[in-house]
Design a protein around this motif. Structure first.
Motif, PDB file in Angstrom:
ATOM      1  N   ILE A  34       0.848  -1.198   0.000  1.00 44.94           N
ATOM      2  CA  ILE A  34       0.000   0.000   0.000  1.00 44.94           C
ATOM      3  C   ILE A  34       0.879   1.242   0.000  1.00 44.94           C
ATOM      4  O   ILE A  34       1.780   1.369   0.812  1.00 44.94           O
ATOM      5  CB  ILE A  34      -0.925  -0.007   1.234  1.00 44.94           C
ATOM      6  CG1 ILE A  34      -1.940  -1.142   1.089  1.00 44.94           C
ATOM      7  CG2 ILE A  34      -1.639   1.327   1.390  1.00 44.94           C
ATOM      8  CD1 ILE A  34      -2.842  -1.304   2.275  1.00 44.94           C
ATOM      9  N   PRO A  35       0.645   2.168  -0.930  1.00 47.20           N
ATOM     10  CA  PRO A  35       1.481   3.371  -0.991  1.00 47.20           C
ATOM     11  C   PRO A  35       1.383   4.177   0.305  1.00 47.20           C
ATOM     12  O   PRO A  35       0.335   4.198   0.951  1.00 47.20           O
ATOM     13  CB  PRO A  35       0.875   4.166  -2.149  1.00 47.20           C
ATOM     14  CG  PRO A  35       0.112   3.188  -2.947  1.00 47.20           C
ATOM     15  CD  PRO A  35      -0.349   2.129  -2.010  1.00 47.20           C
ATOM     16  N   THR A  36       2.485   4.842   0.640  1.00 43.46           N
ATOM     17  CA  THR A  36       2.509   5.550   1.914  1.00 43.46           C
ATOM     18  C   THR A  36       1.529   6.715   1.942  1.00 43.46           C
ATOM     19  O   THR A  36       1.045   7.089   3.003  1.00 43.46           O
ATOM     20  CB  THR A  36       3.919   6.080   2.213  1.00 43.46           C
ATOM     21  OG1 THR A  36       4.355   6.818   1.076  1.00 43.46           O
ATOM     22  CG2 THR A  36       4.866   4.960   2.479  1.00 43.46           C
ATOM     23  N   VAL A  37       1.194   7.240   0.762  1.00 42.20           N
ATOM     24  CA  VAL A  37       0.248   8.351   0.741  1.00 42.20           C
ATOM     25  C   VAL A  37      -1.124   7.885   1.240  1.00 42.20           C
ATOM     26  O   VAL A  37      -1.860   8.629   1.886  1.00 42.20           O
ATOM     27  CB  VAL A  37       0.179   8.980  -0.676  1.00 42.20           C
ATOM     28  CG1 VAL A  37      -0.438   8.032  -1.676  1.00 42.20           C
ATOM     29  CG2 VAL A  37      -0.600  10.274  -0.657  1.00 42.20           C
ATOM     30  N   VAL A  38      -1.433   6.612   1.000  1.00 39.08           N
ATOM     31  CA  VAL A  38      -2.696   6.058   1.484  1.00 39.08           C
ATOM     32  C   VAL A  38      -2.657   5.945   3.012  1.00 39.08           C
ATOM     33  O   VAL A  38      -3.615   6.302   3.703  1.00 39.08           O
ATOM     34  CB  VAL A  38      -2.958   4.685   0.835  1.00 39.08           C
ATOM     35  CG1 VAL A  38      -4.235   4.077   1.385  1.00 39.08           C
ATOM     36  CG2 VAL A  38      -3.028   4.817  -0.674  1.00 39.08           C
ATOM     37  N   TYR A  39      -1.518   5.468   3.526  1.00 38.24           N
ATOM     38  CA  TYR A  39      -1.366   5.423   4.982  1.00 38.24           C
ATOM     39  C   TYR A  39      -1.507   6.822   5.578  1.00 38.24           C
ATOM     40  O   TYR A  39      -2.119   7.013   6.623  1.00 38.24           O
ATOM     41  CB  TYR A  39      -0.001   4.856   5.369  1.00 38.24           C
ATOM     42  CG  TYR A  39       0.103   3.366   5.295  1.00 38.24           C
ATOM     43  CD1 TYR A  39      -0.531   2.561   6.240  1.00 38.24           C
ATOM     44  CD2 TYR A  39       0.845   2.747   4.304  1.00 38.24           C
ATOM     45  CE1 TYR A  39      -0.422   1.197   6.192  1.00 38.24           C
ATOM     46  CE2 TYR A  39       0.954   1.376   4.242  1.00 38.24           C
ATOM     47  CZ  TYR A  39       0.323   0.604   5.185  1.00 38.24           C
ATOM     48  OH  TYR A  39       0.426  -0.751   5.140  1.00 38.24           O
ATOM     49  N   PHE A  50      -3.122   9.415   4.413  1.00 38.18           N
ATOM     50  CA  PHE A  50      -4.518   9.826   4.361  1.00 38.18           C
ATOM     51  C   PHE A  50      -5.301   9.171   5.494  1.00 38.18           C
ATOM     52  O   PHE A  50      -6.081   9.823   6.200  1.00 38.18           O
ATOM     53  CB  PHE A  50      -5.087   9.427   2.994  1.00 38.18           C
ATOM     54  CG  PHE A  50      -6.549   9.701   2.835  1.00 38.18           C
ATOM     55  CD1 PHE A  50      -7.031  10.994   2.839  1.00 38.18           C
ATOM     56  CD2 PHE A  50      -7.442   8.660   2.667  1.00 38.18           C
ATOM     57  CE1 PHE A  50      -8.377  11.241   2.673  1.00 38.18           C
ATOM     58  CE2 PHE A  50      -8.792   8.892   2.504  1.00 38.18           C
ATOM     59  CZ  PHE A  50      -9.258  10.186   2.521  1.00 38.18           C
ATOM     60  N   PHE A  51      -5.051   7.878   5.671  1.00 39.68           N
ATOM     61  CA  PHE A  51      -5.749   7.131   6.718  1.00 39.68           C
ATOM     62  C   PHE A  51      -5.385   7.675   8.103  1.00 39.68           C
ATOM     63  O   PHE A  51      -6.242   7.856   8.958  1.00 39.68           O
ATOM     64  CB  PHE A  51      -5.389   5.652   6.597  1.00 39.68           C
ATOM     65  CG  PHE A  51      -6.133   4.765   7.533  1.00 39.68           C
ATOM     66  CD1 PHE A  51      -7.493   4.570   7.396  1.00 39.68           C
ATOM     67  CD2 PHE A  51      -5.466   4.117   8.561  1.00 39.68           C
ATOM     68  CE1 PHE A  51      -8.183   3.741   8.252  1.00 39.68           C
ATOM     69  CE2 PHE A  51      -6.153   3.290   9.426  1.00 39.68           C
ATOM     70  CZ  PHE A  51      -7.512   3.103   9.272  1.00 39.68           C
ATOM     71  N   LEU A  87      -7.006  11.176   8.527  1.00 42.87           N
ATOM     72  CA  LEU A  87      -8.460  11.269   8.474  1.00 42.87           C
ATOM     73  C   LEU A  87      -9.158  10.366   9.474  1.00 42.87           C
ATOM     74  O   LEU A  87     -10.246  10.680   9.959  1.00 42.87           O
ATOM     75  CB  LEU A  87      -8.934  10.922   7.067  1.00 42.87           C
ATOM     76  CG  LEU A  87     -10.258  11.579   6.760  1.00 42.87           C
ATOM     77  CD1 LEU A  87     -10.023  13.000   6.334  1.00 42.87           C
ATOM     78  CD2 LEU A  87     -10.986  10.792   5.697  1.00 42.87           C
ATOM     79  N   THR A  88      -8.559   9.239   9.790  1.00 38.70           N
ATOM     80  CA  THR A  88      -9.256   8.279  10.635  1.00 38.70           C
ATOM     81  C   THR A  88      -8.568   8.089  11.986  1.00 38.70           C
ATOM     82  O   THR A  88      -9.199   8.198  13.033  1.00 38.70           O
ATOM     83  CB  THR A  88      -9.365   6.916   9.920  1.00 38.70           C
ATOM     84  OG1 THR A  88      -9.836   7.151   8.601  1.00 38.70           O
ATOM     85  CG2 THR A  88     -10.304   5.994  10.649  1.00 38.70           C
ATOM     86  N   VAL A  89      -7.254   7.816  11.940  1.00 38.83           N
ATOM     87  CA  VAL A  89      -6.571   7.451  13.182  1.00 38.83           C
ATOM     88  C   VAL A  89      -6.417   8.654  14.108  1.00 38.83           C
ATOM     89  O   VAL A  89      -6.726   8.568  15.301  1.00 38.83           O
ATOM     90  CB  VAL A  89      -5.195   6.812  12.884  1.00 38.83           C
ATOM     91  CG1 VAL A  89      -4.482   6.474  14.172  1.00 38.83           C
ATOM     92  CG2 VAL A  89      -5.375   5.568  12.040  1.00 38.83           C
ATOM     93  N   VAL A 124       0.556   4.686  12.774  1.00 38.55           N
ATOM     94  CA  VAL A 124       0.316   4.249  11.399  1.00 38.55           C
ATOM     95  C   VAL A 124       1.642   3.889  10.731  1.00 38.55           C
ATOM     96  O   VAL A 124       1.735   2.907   9.994  1.00 38.55           O
ATOM     97  CB  VAL A 124      -0.425   5.343  10.616  1.00 38.55           C
ATOM     98  CG1 VAL A 124      -0.547   4.958   9.162  1.00 38.55           C
ATOM     99  CG2 VAL A 124      -1.791   5.549  11.209  1.00 38.55           C
ATOM    100  N   MET A 151       5.617  10.592   3.565  1.00 31.94           N
ATOM    101  CA  MET A 151       4.226  10.968   3.322  1.00 31.94           C
ATOM    102  C   MET A 151       3.356  10.882   4.572  1.00 31.94           C
ATOM    103  O   MET A 151       2.519  11.748   4.820  1.00 31.94           O
ATOM    104  CB  MET A 151       3.625  10.097   2.206  1.00 31.94           C
ATOM    105  CG  MET A 151       4.110  10.466   0.837  1.00 31.94           C
ATOM    106  SD  MET A 151       4.353  12.217   0.562  1.00 31.94           S
ATOM    107  CE  MET A 151       2.681  12.815   0.514  1.00 31.94           C
ATOM    108  N   MET A 162       1.437  14.186   6.054  1.00 31.63           N
ATOM    109  CA  MET A 162      -0.010  14.309   6.115  1.00 31.63           C
ATOM    110  C   MET A 162      -0.564  14.251   7.535  1.00 31.63           C
ATOM    111  O   MET A 162      -1.625  14.809   7.797  1.00 31.63           O
ATOM    112  CB  MET A 162      -0.653  13.229   5.246  1.00 31.63           C
ATOM    113  CG  MET A 162      -0.342  13.448   3.778  1.00 31.63           C
ATOM    114  SD  MET A 162      -0.707  12.036   2.761  1.00 31.63           S
ATOM    115  CE  MET A 162      -2.426  12.315   2.417  1.00 31.63           C
TER     116      MET A 162
END
Lengths: 429, 462, 303
Positions: free
Chosen positions: B281-286, B288-289, B292-294, B320, B387, B391
């Motif tokens: 999974i790309p780090t940009v997804v981590y 974002f997660f 936004l969530t954690v 994360v 990333m 973020m």
């Protein structure tokens, strides 16, 4: 020497405790795996739940009167006049006809913002394709504004106090009315895949980022694959053993594989952009940087693939009088190719998701146009995700997740391809 | 004629020269009773002609394309009116920028200053001449190369050996790119850093505790000179990395142990790819997660038990990041644990040890160097990760050890200092390179140490 | 007792022990036919059974991954305080059988053992039998010396420690010293007990492994080709050691070397293709083998 029975008793006495410890240890192992997988599951479900609605978009039915006086042009006007006609007025007229008697300034503003600004462009396209439409009454479906879209996707709680809501009470009355008369529809969000970035969430699409990623990958692939394979062949088949220079190359490759990717971004900025004058923000410079990042991966994977070809094959070729180069290109390389391709695909998948170094070389610009080549300014998919994730609108959060889904889709496809290649062509010697 | 057309024509020429070379070889051998008299297969003679056609001409093309813009602008500058030449360099550069952009567009802006128009015309003319000379030179070299190779074709000429030498040479060139890249990194980062250290003393950078890189644009602005004490950044990086490693190392290690020592084949066949998904999974997804969530989750959780948690807490980013490193740690440890010989396990089981006793008292001590290596690589990963922290971590430098507060990291600062439009020479952007140098040196030490340890460890059991 | 017919076959028994006779072409062995015979035999040739044995095994089959059977119906008794050697060509199942005796096969995925295996009358494969306890009673020494990457002292102390056999340090010291003495290693290492065990020579390492095994005072020691990785001098030392250890332990040793079997064992069992062919007093097996496969093996016709 200890008594036999005494020893057996001692061991037996300790057993319960030892097995409890064993069980505990095993539990921690299992718990670790469950923890990782749970996190993975939560991450994927969150992204999917958030991103899924973005693949549909709320459309609104609009009865527009394309009268010549509202547009300010007639059917015989030349193309540039048609282009400049006031389609905004037509849209506004249609809205005021639908909801008559609105006088308050604030409400008028809100009325205008019921539909997306793309509605006027849609009309413009329609009329320019067929000028005969001028003077007729048409029913069109146009994109609703992102706030309206968010509301219909159930992401605005109408029980909240009015002041905290993006949609006010008077708007709710309109929306209820529209919904009751079936003038609201959820459709597949085609514009998301066919348009570039936009400040308006409902109009923002990923095509420009996708094309940017495509061109960047194209550059990376055409450079990294041949260079990586050639380097691997040299190191594995030709390089003299115990040579200082060759050892130094190997240390460099192994180290580069572990250097943080952001450092490559600095290199790209200082060397490619500042020194060589490669244009900023382009797939060309992005591809160059990603080439350097993926090269170690490809070289290491290719070397492993070449190493797994048994020496007997080489000896057989030498025995037939083939030269070293012939042996490599006729025998070793074709046999190692599945492994090399698998490694390359995995390296490319990593490159596709790489973000940080591309921020350094200016690929964070706001790009609306779809890039046409490797020297046009472009954004790439992960950077688009980064940019959207920074936007405060709820609709952009949704789009971010949707873009992530698209990115993950491509990554899954690439990895599946790699797995298939491995399964189909893998040879056990 | 522009470069891409020249390249295309060269390729066509090369294709032809292959056939000519081949034909020529066959013709030469015919007089000597057939192909058997040739030293190499006819194709090799064709390839040799291609090499002679392309190699010199491509080198010339590259050199010309690289140096001609500099020559042209030097020439234009020297032809400028003296009053412009005598002004300072930034002025001249500004002037030349406008000239070049006009020349690039090919249209001369009639509203521009006459001197600029004049210079742009000269620029275009020079460029035109240069392109013609370039084309003539390149094709002349290609033709000469073909002619030269043609003359050399003879039955006993060792074309294959020559072609193979060129191929191996090209491969060596490709392999040395690794060195060039490292060199490029070192030089680019080092030079800019040295310029930075001329403005800001290295001791202040390494030991200063105040970081605020906002330099004033005008001298009379408040907060005029930025301060570049990087200790808060190092501390922030350390804090987040420690949190990440505190999660990744035990979880990754235990996962690897479970997978290699306990799990059945079927479980392994499913869980290993699943962990690889986590790694893919790309780090940009981590990122974002995390953002936004954690982070909001931790914030709410903390507030429900009466703690003040920053919305960009170090804990969220570290957490994360830890999850991101788990698969990395676990696959490295897996390799290391599998390298421990089976005989070691047998010896322990033969004594009546349970599995966990064998793992804790025999396998882990035996695998310790490898695990230390894996740990160092994981640490290098955590320090260099960008990333997630960009973020999910904060921007303001904050010297604290409290994981619930927002801290910033080296990588976050590099990104913020270098994104957006910047003057390249301000200490602000140069500071990014100094941070990059620190990051590179730190990870370099960790990597080399780790690779060395792991290598020694592998040799021990091979 | 002897159910194998010795007359009908495609081979002739060598009349002399001269190995050169064994090489002549007309004496081809029809293995297929012999395997058929072995399949139908109810028990091995010779004297497989004893009164009051340490191990009692009947009809033992071992499968790897269901499809592949490694051992076919082995019946064998192993007596107390005897050294029994198991010989046979490679892949004959002798090591597999040895590993059944302390359930080391449990650690191999897909390995299944059926039949009756009793240690002092207790079923080794019974549900309530604990492999940990079993292995504390039946120790093992492996083909390649495999000292743990710990100090010499910790290697020997490993067993007593995990099994909780000692109450204090001095007891443990005593056990370590005693075991090292029994293994004939103490005098060589007494000054460097804290040095790593992996730093010893091959023969010393193997004796360290033996010391490690006897530190938990097992009743039986299984040895899987313990000298195959050692030089002749180290081998001789180990063989002497085995002879001394016979006083206190039952020893089952798998060996490739017939000479070694002849030197150190009281009884010898000959395995072939997963079948136990012949068991007898070592002297008898080597001087007067009763089965022609045994004879062929010890005369060097195959192996």
């Amino acid at each position: 020497m200890m008594q036999m029975s005494n020893k057996t008793e001692l061991v037996r006495a300790s057993l319960a405790k030892r097995y409890a410890r064993e069980k505990r240890f095993r539990f921690w192992g299992l718990a670790s795996i469950v923890l990782s997988l749970t996190f993975l599951a939560i991450l994927l479900t969150t992204i999917f739940m958030q991103g899924w609605p973005a693949f549909t978009q709320t459309y609104m039915k609009l009865d527009v009167n394309l009268s010549a006086e509202a547009l300010g042009v007639d059917a015989h006007a030349p193309q540039d006049k048609l282009r400049a006609a006031s389609y905004d007025t037509v849209v506004l007229n249609a809205l005021t006809t639908r909801f008559p008697g609105i006088t308050e300034r604030k409400q008028k503003m809100a009325l205008k913002k019921l539909v997306s600004s793309s509605a006027a462009y849609d009309l413009q396209k329609m009329v320019m394709a067929n000028p005969k439409l001028i003077g007729t009454q048409q029913t069109v479906w146009v994109m609703a504004d992102d706030d309206i879209d968010t509301y219909f996707k159930g992401n605005i709680d109408r029980t909240q106090p009015e002041a905290d809501r993006r949609i006010k009470d008077f708007q709710l009355v309109w929306l209820d009315d529209l919904e009751a008369k079936n003038e609201i529809e959820r459709r597949f969000n085609l514009p998301f895949f066919t348009s570039g970035d936009s400040r308006e969430p409902e109009q923002a699409g990923i095509l420009s980022a996708l094309m940017g990623s495509f061109y960047t990958m194209l550059v990376t692939m055409t450079l990294a694959f041949p260079i990586g394979v050639a380097a691997a062949i040299y190191l594995e088949e030709f390089a003299p053993k115990n040579n200082t220079l060759v050892d130094f190359i190997e240390v460099n490759i192994n180290n580069l594989a572990a250097v943080p990717s952001i450092v490559f971004g600095l290199l790209g900025l200082a060397v490619f952009i500042q020194f060589f004058g490669v244009p900023r923000s382009t797939p060309l410079v992005g591809g160059l940087v990603l080439t350097l990042i993926t090269l170690p991966t490809i070289i290491i994977a290719s070397r492993a693939a070449l190493k797994s070809v048994p020496p007997s094959i080489r000896q057989a070729a030498y025995g037939m009088g083939a030269s070293r180069v012939q042996t490599v290109f006729h025998h070793t390389l074709p046999l190692a190719m599945p492994g090399i391709l698998t490694g390359t695909i995995i390296g490319m998948a990593h490159a596709l998701g790489e973000t940080a170094p591309l921020l350094m070389i200016g690929m964070v610009a706001f790009i609306v146009d779809i890039p046409q080549g490797i020297t046009d300014p472009a954004a790439i998919l992960p950077v688009q995700i980064y940019l959207w994730s920074d936007s405060p609108e709820r609709a952009f959060t949704e789009k971010t997740s949707a873009a992530i889904i698209v990115l993950l889709f491509f990554l899954v496809m690439m990895n599946l391809l790699a797995v298939l290649l491995r399964k189909r062509f893998e040879r056990r010697w | 004629m522009n470069t891409s057309i020249i390249l295309l024509l060269l390729l066509v020429l090369a294709a032809f020269s292959y056939f000519f070379g081949r034909k020529r070889a066959l013709a030469v051998s015919n007089g000597n009773r057939g192909v058997n008299k040739l030293h190499s297969l006819p194709g090799y003679y064709g390839h040799l002609v291609v090499v002679w056609c392309l190699l010199p001409s491509l080198i010339a093309l590259m050199l010309w394309s690289f140096f001609s813009p500099t020559f042209i602008s030097q020439n234009v500058i020297s032809s400028l009116p003296t009053e412009i030449q005598s002004t300072d360099t930034t002025n001249v550069n500004l002037f030349m920028n406008r000239v070049e952009s006009m020349a690039k567009a090919g249209v001369i802006d009639e509203t521009a200053e006459p001197a600029q128009q004049e210079a742009a015309r000269r620029y275009i003319e020079l460029q035109h001449n240069s392109n013609i000379i370039k084309a003539v030179l390149v094709f002349a070299l290609a033709g000469l190369g073909i002619f030269w190779a043609f003359r050399k074709i003879a039955p006993n000429f060792r074309a294959r050996n020559q072609v193979e030498k060129v191929i191996v040479g090209l491969m060596i060139l490709c392999a040395s790119i690794a060195i060039v890249t490292t060199l490029g990194i070192v030089l680019s980062v080092l030079f800019e850093s040295l310029r930075f250290f001329q403005a800001v003393p290295i001791t202040e950078f390494l030991f200063g505790t105040h970081w605020s890189p906002q330099t004033a644009i005008r001298n009379d602005q408040v907060g005029g000179s930025g301060s570049f004490g990087a200790i808060p950044l190092f501390a922030g990086t350390l804090l987040i990395s420690v949190i990440a490693l505190a999660i990744a190392v035990p979880v990754g290690l235990m996962s690897a142990i479970y997978l290699s020592e306990y799990a059945s084949k079927r479980v392994r066949a499913w869980v290993k790819p699943a962990l690889e998904v986590l790694a893919g999974i790309p780090t940009v997804v981590y990122g974002f997660f995390a953002a936004l969530t954690v982070a909001p989750f931790i914030r709410t959780l903390g507030e429900s038990i009466g703690l003040t948690v920053a919305s960009e807490s170090a804990l969220a980013a570290g957490l994360v990041m830890g999850v991101m490193i788990i698969p990395f740690m676990s696959s490295l440890s897996d390799d290391v644990i599998n390298a421990v010989p089976q005989a070691m396990r047998d010896g322990s089981y033969g004594m009546g040890a349970t599995r966990s006793e064998t793992i804790k008292q025999v396998i882990l001590p035996a695998a310790l160097p490898g695990i230390v290596g894996a740990f160092l690589l994981a640490a290098s990963r955590a320090i260099g990760e960008t990333m997630i922290v960009v973020m999910a971590a904060g921007l303001s430098a904050n010297l604290t050890a409290n994981p619930l507060e927002a801290v910033t990291t080296v990588t976050v600062q590099i990104v913020t200092l270098l994104t957006g439009d910047q003057e390249f020479d301000s200490p602000k952007t140069l500071a990014a390179f100094a941070l990059g140098l620190t990051l590179f040196v730190l990870t370099l030490i960790l990597n080399i140490l780790a690779l060395r340890i792991v290598r020694k460890y592998r040799e021990q059991y091979e | 007792m002897n159910t194998l017919a010795l007359t009908n076959n495609t081979m002739t028994l060598p009349t002399s022990k001269d190995p050169s006779a064994a090489n002549s072409k007309d004496q081809a062995v029809d293995i297929q036919a012999i395997v058929e015979e072995l399949k139908h035999a109810t028990q091995p040739v010779g004297v497989p059974f004893l009164d009051d044995p340490k191990f009692y095994t009947r009809d033992v089959d071992v499968f790897y991954n269901q499809a592949k059977q490694a051992i076919f119906g082995v019946d064998l008794d192993i007596g107390k305080n005897e050294v029994i050697a198991m010989i046979g060509p490679s892949g004959c199942g002798k090591s597999t059988f040895l590993r059944c005796l302390n359930r080391m096969n449990d650690t191999i995925d897909g390995c299944k053992v059926t039949g009756q295996l009793l240690l002092d009358g207790e079923d080794i494969y019974a549900k309530e039998q604990d492999p940990v306890l079993l292995r504390a009673r039946v120790g093992m020494v492996f083909q390649k010396p495999n000292p743990f990457p710990k100090s010499i002292y910790d290697n020997v102390a490993y067993g007593p420690r995990i099994h909780g056999l000692t109450a204090n340090r001095s007891e443990l010291d005593d056990i370590v010293e005693d075991s090292l003495k029994k293994a004939g290693l103490f005098n060589e290492v007494k000054d460097r007990l804290q040095a790593p065990g992996t730093g010893l020579s091959g023969g010393q390492q193997q004796r360290l492994c033996i010391a490690r095994a006897i530190a938990v005072s097992p009743e039986v020691i299984l040895m899987d080709e313990p000298t195959s990785a050692l030089d002749p001098i180290a081998t001789a030392t180990i063989e002497e050691l085995i002879d001394e250890l016979r006083q206190s332990f039952t020893i089952c040793i798998v060996t490739h070397s017939m000479q070694q079997a002849a030197r150190i064992s009281q009884r010898t069992a000959y395995f072939h293709l997963g079948y136990l062919v012949e068991v007898n007093k070592t002297n008898t097996v080597f001087t007067n083998p009763q089965h022609r496969l045994t004879e062929n093996y010890i005369t060097g016709r195959f192996g």
